[in-house]
Design a protein around this motif. Structure first.
Motif, PDB file in Angstrom:
ATOM      1  N   CYS A 251      -2.829  10.856  15.544  1.00  0.00           N
ATOM      2  CA  CYS A 251      -2.888  11.285  14.148  1.00  0.00           C
ATOM      3  C   CYS A 251      -2.644  12.791  14.086  1.00  0.00           C
ATOM      4  CB  CYS A 251      -4.255  10.936  13.567  1.00  0.00           C
ATOM      5  SG  CYS A 251      -4.284  10.915  11.770  1.00  0.00           S
TER       6      CYS A 251
ATOM      7  N   LYS B  91       0.337   4.326   8.091  1.00  0.00           N
ATOM      8  CA  LYS B  91      -0.166   5.663   8.405  1.00  0.00           C
ATOM      9  C   LYS B  91       0.387   6.671   7.406  1.00  0.00           C
ATOM     10  CE  LYS B  91       3.564   6.196  11.782  1.00  0.00           C
ATOM     11  NZ  LYS B  91       3.931   6.443  13.179  1.00  0.00           N
TER      12      LYS B  91
ATOM     13  N   CYS C 248      -7.434   9.170   8.997  1.00  0.00           N
ATOM     14  CA  CYS C 248      -7.027   8.867  10.374  1.00  0.00           C
ATOM     15  C   CYS C 248      -7.893   7.767  10.971  1.00  0.00           C
ATOM     16  CB  CYS C 248      -7.108  10.115  11.246  1.00  0.00           C
ATOM     17  SG  CYS C 248      -5.825  11.342  10.944  1.00  0.00           S
TER      18      CYS C 248
ATOM     19  N   TRP D  17      -6.786   4.436   9.475  1.00  0.00           N
ATOM     20  CA  TRP D  17      -5.521   3.968  10.038  1.00  0.00           C
ATOM     21  C   TRP D  17      -5.700   3.460  11.470  1.00  0.00           C
ATOM     22  CZ3 TRP D  17      -3.264   9.376   8.644  1.00  0.00           C
ATOM     23  CH2 TRP D  17      -3.205   9.504   7.249  1.00  0.00           C
TER      24      TRP D  17
ATOM     25  N   TRP E 216      -2.527  -3.218  11.569  1.00  0.00           N
ATOM     26  CA  TRP E 216      -1.236  -2.692  11.147  1.00  0.00           C
ATOM     27  C   TRP E 216      -0.250  -3.823  10.902  1.00  0.00           C
ATOM     28  CZ3 TRP E 216       0.954   2.400  13.573  1.00  0.00           C
ATOM     29  CH2 TRP E 216       0.060   3.445  13.328  1.00  0.00           C
TER      30      TRP E 216
END
Length: 349
Positions: free
Chosen positions: A138, A100, A175, A178, A183
């Motif tokens: 975010c 992020k 955003c 992400w 992740w």
């Protein structure tokens, strides 16, 4: 607490590498190097020679380091080639979160780096480290930049508002990426820690990291970086990473509130004026450095290098800052001058 500038742009290769020794630990911040841009004066072979010298010096200091910090994934801030991964063996890596507050190119670079790191040192595939994340909020940090947002830009205000609006849309797109992409989980078992907005204590040495800062102006497409604060026995060093000036007033205020003894500050990229860095933002950086000089209490020295010293005429463009620092009793030095070596910008004139 002792510090050693390893290499920076004033020595002829792109880098902002420093080492700090404290409490029995050697901390290496941003061990990376890249060849100077082709427009920089001098023979290209000389540029490569300087980059090779920087690389060798970085390897030398890295060998004795315990902790390595990577504030972002530009190649002049970390060793990234697969052949270099072995130099990270046995070190604790404190790195910018790869999931992020990271632009697209650095998103890819972080994954390439971690793929090589895990494969080379642990024979582990990065894909096995992907996780299904919990809900991610975010946050648009620009909305909290009260000083910058309240600043009167005069005739530039309308254009600035347009750029902020476009920048916010770009941020929203990031955003979405992400939030919708896999992740990488925390990699503590592999000596890697994600550092954004965190702090750590190594015996009596405290290392603190900022929230993600923009690499330059608000919503800079260049991405985000992490500033570093090191504290030991009532002494404090700040490493700004790449905030380019600082351009954003709220970053200058962060430095003033921290009130360090030593500040490693990257300067504005004057060599990009007016094509990729305009005069309005350049003047912001001048005002912000003066503000730092005027309103800090403990500050004794600013190591003022990186980006700025890629312009061989930088002293002419920021000369007012040098005069202002002298008037306030603060040493303002680039890395070459601090180390007592002939700066590259003088050698190529």
């Amino acid at each position: 607490m002792k510090f050693y500038p390893v290499w920076s742009d004033s020595m002829g290769a792109k880098s902002f590498s420093i080492v700090v020794d404290a409490c029995g630990y050697r901390v290496f911040i941003d061990p990376g190097v890249a060849v100077m841009q082709p427009s920089y004066p001098g023979d290209r072979r000389l540029h490569i020679k300087w980059a090779d010298e920087a690389y060798n010096k970085i390897i030398e200091y890295l060998a004795d380091s315990d902790i390595v910090i990577i504030t972002h994934y530009h190649h002049d801030h970390y060793l990234w080639r697969e052949a270099d991964i072995e130099y990270y063996s046995g070190k604790k890596l404190l790195i910018k979160d790869p999931n992020k507050y990271i632009n697209d190119s650095q998103w890819d670079r972080a994954r390439e780096f971690l793929t090589s790191y895990l494969k080379t040192l642990y024979e582990v595939d990065l894909e096995s480290m992907y996780i299904s994340k919990s809900t991610f909020e975010c946050i648009d940090y620009v909305k909290d930049y009260k000083i910058a947002l309240s600043k009167d830009f005069g005739e530039y205000s309308e254009r600035r508002s347009e750029l902020l609006e476009k920048g916010f849309k770009w941020f929203e797109d990031r955003c979405s990426k992400w939030s919708s992409s896999p992740w990488i989980k925390e990699l503590n078992e592999f000596n890697i820690i994600f550092i954004d907005s965190k702090s750590f204590k190594f015996d009596d040495l405290i290392v603190r990291f900022t929230d993600p800062f923009y690499h330059g102006i608000e919503y800079s497409r260049t991405g985000w970086v992490i500033g570093v604060v090191l504290e030991y026995l009532n002494r404090k060093i700040i490493y700004s990473s790449d905030i380019q000036g600082p351009t954003i007033e709220d970053y200058a205020y962060w430095i003033i509130k921290e009130d360090p003894d030593i500040l490693f500050l990257d300067g504005p990229p004057t060599y990009l004026i007016p094509y990729m860095f305009n005069l309005v933002n350049f003047r912001r950086t001048i005002d912000n450095v003066k503000w730092i000089i005027r309103d800090t209490n403990r500050l004794k020295m600013i190591i003022y290098d990186h980006h700025l010293t890629r312009d061989i005429k930088f002293r002419e463009k920021v000369g007012d800052i040098y005069r202002y620092a002298s008037e306030h009793g603060i040493e303002l030095l680039d890395v070459a001058t601090y180390l007592g070596v002939k700066p590259a910008y003088e050698l190529v004139r």
